[in-house]
Design an enzyme around this catalytic site. Structure first.
Site, PDB file in Angstrom:
ATOM      1  CG  LEU A  93      -1.846  -1.290   1.196  1.00 41.18           C
ATOM      2  CD1 LEU A  93      -2.701  -0.940   2.567  1.00 41.18           C
ATOM      3  CD2 LEU A  93      -2.804  -1.330   0.024  1.00 41.18           C
ATOM      4  CG  HIS A 123      -3.109   1.262  -2.280  1.00 43.44           C
ATOM      5  ND1 HIS A 123      -1.871   0.968  -2.400  1.00 43.44           N
ATOM      6  CD2 HIS A 123      -3.515   0.329  -3.260  1.00 43.44           C
ATOM      7  CE1 HIS A 123      -1.517   0.174  -3.314  1.00 43.44           C
ATOM      8  NE2 HIS A 123      -2.722  -0.196  -4.164  1.00 43.44           N
ATOM      9  N   GLY A 166      -8.973   3.681  -8.172  1.00 42.08           N
ATOM     10  CA  GLY A 166      -8.154   4.634  -8.865  1.00 42.08           C
ATOM     11  C   GLY A 166      -8.342   5.008 -10.330  1.00 42.08           C
ATOM     12  CD  GLN A 200      -8.260  -2.478 -11.911  1.00 45.65           C
ATOM     13  OE1 GLN A 200      -7.613  -3.578 -12.167  1.00 45.65           O
ATOM     14  NE2 GLN A 200      -8.039  -2.053 -10.808  1.00 45.65           N
ATOM     15  NE  ARG A 215       3.577  -4.351 -12.174  1.00 41.46           N
ATOM     16  CZ  ARG A 215       2.340  -4.938 -12.074  1.00 41.46           C
ATOM     17  NH1 ARG A 215       1.207  -3.917 -12.566  1.00 41.46           N
ATOM     18  NH2 ARG A 215       1.696  -6.227 -12.226  1.00 41.46           N
TER      19      ARG A 215
HETATM   20  O1  PAF Z   1      -6.102  -2.647  -9.116  1.00 47.81           O
HETATM   21  C1  PAF Z   1      -5.862  -3.468  -8.318  1.00 47.81           C
HETATM   22  O2  PAF Z   1      -4.951  -3.429  -7.463  1.00 47.81           O
HETATM   23  C2  PAF Z   1      -6.276  -4.913  -8.753  1.00 47.81           C
HETATM   24  O3  PAF Z   1      -6.270  -4.998 -10.266  1.00 47.81           O
HETATM   25  C3  PAF Z   1      -7.675  -5.496  -8.078  1.00 47.81           C
HETATM   26  C4  PAF Z   1      -8.687  -4.307  -8.271  1.00 47.81           C
HETATM   27  C5  PAF Z   1      -7.520  -5.148  -6.388  1.00 47.81           C
HETATM   28  C6  PAF Z   1      -8.227  -6.777  -8.370  1.00 47.81           C
HETATM   29  O4  PAF Z   1      -7.090  -7.773  -8.055  1.00 47.81           O
END
Ligand code: PAF
Length: 272
Positions: free
Chosen positions: A30, A34, A144, A150, A184
């Site tokens: 985190l 986050h 985010g 996503q 990363r």
């Molecule tokens: O964005 C992320 O960290 C991941 O893709 C998630 C949404 C936790 C799913 O594993």
């Protein structure tokens, strides 16, 4: 703060709660990004649940699943300090079974851009988020904007599967110099980190230019001049529904970049 290790424990805890539940799904390690999701969830809900699960099904063979940073104890501390009520940390064995029913990302929007370079990645993301939503049954879930595609696909899944969950998009958190926070980033050497900055600089320049011109080719050329990456995978211009666009639409444009700096793959974007 409760630590919930199995889906059953998490379901029992969840079912004992009355009130609004804010949910922040994560893969751990985190950082401030986050934390901004957690803070917003804390402000808007009676309870906050964070999940920490490095989901194997969203990593392609050869990707960084094994070396993905894992810092569980530090993550617990961060959550505790941020006032999280419970952390759900399942393992792959209790989240998955053999020969599962599978969720497929949409054929087009799940397989362009990130989905093109990481085919099947979004199938895995949607599979696990679907499970997490069913276990936690949150009122609101926080994602985010840095992972813009996503975020779009999760919104689509909520609509297509009639989940009664509000998806809350949260702005990307950046270092002072502009680098978008990412778990990363720890892979970057000092020299690589300097060059990684060219990604946010190119996006900032694009945002500035797009207030003067709607010509995407012109903007793209300027971005390419700024970028100092080892392998550029894409510079893309889409609307908020991830349709490719051929000119800037103010208020409905996302400009995205994916590139390798050394062996680290970074993504970033800016919403116009
Ligand atoms: O964005 C992320 O960290 C991941 O893709 C998630 C949404 C936790 C799913 O594993």
């Amino acid at each position: 703060m409760k630590i919930l290790k199995t889906p059953k424990e998490a379901q029992e805890y969840r079912n004992s709660l009355k009130g609004n539940i804010g949910f922040v799904p994560t893969m751990g390690a985190l950082h401030e990004g986050h934390l901004s999701l957690i803070k917003k969830a804390r402000e808007e809900n009676d309870y906050v649940i964070v999940s920490i699960f490095v989901n194997p099904t969203q990593f392609l063979p050869g990707e960084d699943l094994d070396k993905y940073p894992r810092k569980l104890q530090a993550d617990f501390e961060i959550c505790k300090r941020a006032g999280v009520d419970a952390v759900f940390t399942p393992n792959a064995k209790n989240m998955y079974s053999d020969d599962e029913i599978l969720i497929k990302a949409p054929k087009i929007k799940g397989y362009i851009l990130e989905g093109f370079f990481r085919p099947g990645h979004f199938d895995g993301v949607l599979q696990v988020v679907n499970k997490l939503f069913n276990i936690i049954k949150p009122t609101k879930a926080y994602f985010g904007k840095k992972d813009a595609q996503q975020l779009y696909l999760i919104n689509q899944m909520v609509k297509n599967f009639f989940f009664d969950i509000e998806i809350i998009p949260v702005d990307t958190v950046r270092e002072k110099d502009g680098l978008a926070l990412s778990s990363r980033n720890v892979y970057l050497s000092t020299e690589e980190r300097k060059r990684a900055l060219s990604i946010s600089k190119a996006l900032k320049r694009a945002a500035k230019l797009s207030s003067k011109t709607d010509n995407i080719e012109e903007i793209k050329k300027e971005m390419e001049k700024i970028l100092d990456v080892d392998k550029l995978q894409y510079i893309a211009f889409v609307d908020r529904d991830f349709n490719y666009i051929n000119k800037i639409i103010p208020g409905n444009t996302i400009i995205l970049i994916a590139a390798y700096i050394g062996s680290t793959r970074l993504i970033d974007n800016i919403w116009i």
